[in-house]
Design an enzyme around this catalytic site. Sequence first.
Site, mmCIF file in Angstrom:
data_model
loop_
_atom_site.group_PDB
_atom_site.id
_atom_site.type_symbol
_atom_site.label_atom_id
_atom_site.label_comp_id
_atom_site.label_asym_id
_atom_site.label_seq_id
_atom_site.Cartn_x
_atom_site.Cartn_y
_atom_site.Cartn_z
ATOM 1 N N LYS A 1 0.833 -1.211 0.000
ATOM 2 C CA LYS A 1 0.000 0.000 0.000
ATOM 3 C C LYS A 1 0.864 1.256 0.000
ATOM 4 O O LYS A 1 0.636 2.184 -0.783
ATOM 5 C CB LYS A 1 -0.924 0.016 1.227
ATOM 6 C CG LYS A 1 -1.918 1.175 1.198
ATOM 7 C CD LYS A 1 -2.399 1.585 2.564
ATOM 8 C CE LYS A 1 -1.441 2.558 3.211
ATOM 9 N NZ LYS A 1 -1.957 3.182 4.437
ATOM 10 N N ASP B 1 -6.397 1.043 1.063
ATOM 11 C CA ASP B 1 -6.351 1.241 2.517
ATOM 12 C C ASP B 1 -7.680 0.764 3.109
ATOM 13 O O ASP B 1 -8.497 0.159 2.415
ATOM 14 C CB ASP B 1 -6.052 2.709 2.864
ATOM 15 C CG ASP B 1 -7.143 3.657 2.393
ATOM 16 O OD1 ASP B 1 -8.202 3.197 1.918
ATOM 17 O OD2 ASP B 1 -6.944 4.881 2.504
#
Length: 209
Positions: free
Chosen positions: A122, A140
Amino acid sequence: MVLSKKRARKVLEEIIALFPDAKPSLDFTNHFELLVAVMLSAQTTDAAVNKATPGLFAAFPTPQAMSVATEGEIASHISRLGLYRNKAKFLKKCAQQLLDDFDGQVPQTREELESLAGVGRKTANVVMSVGFGIPAFAVDTHVERICKHHDIVKKSATPLEVEKRVMDILPSEQWLAAHQAMIYFGRAICHPKNPECDQYPQLYDFSNL
């Protein structure tokens, strides 16, 4: 029941349309600051990170400065953030890796970014897309929740499955806009408890498809 690609794209494009000017909410002025801010944002709000980083960046403006600091010195600037001791350890090690492996510069490829301490997929995707304009889609907690709530993916989908599904649905030039808009949508509308998405019927209007 997972939406068809056409319907899923409609939902995502309506979310983008709700927040067309969504910008990154982390404060940074260069690639190193962006990398640090994204690393700090794990399990912490962006607002809390933005309160901590001015002092942190003033004390350690470069990888060189951060690499020679002690973990305790770094931790003292981020002690109000979740997991701050671990994050201080990762930041010091990451800064040293930037010096040793990348001439003090933040690398641009996912493989190189993920070789850094404390950097997962991420974080790498955010740095690539926000920092370098390289097409990538970061997943996320907001993005994952929204995609599951709106049946863009199955409820059991992993973050990587969410990432691949959205990248398959949208053209690459929309990935960053979708990521930013979904963060705002998740904060303002699609809450973890009592989501208010039903107040936006355009999300579910598939009559023209």
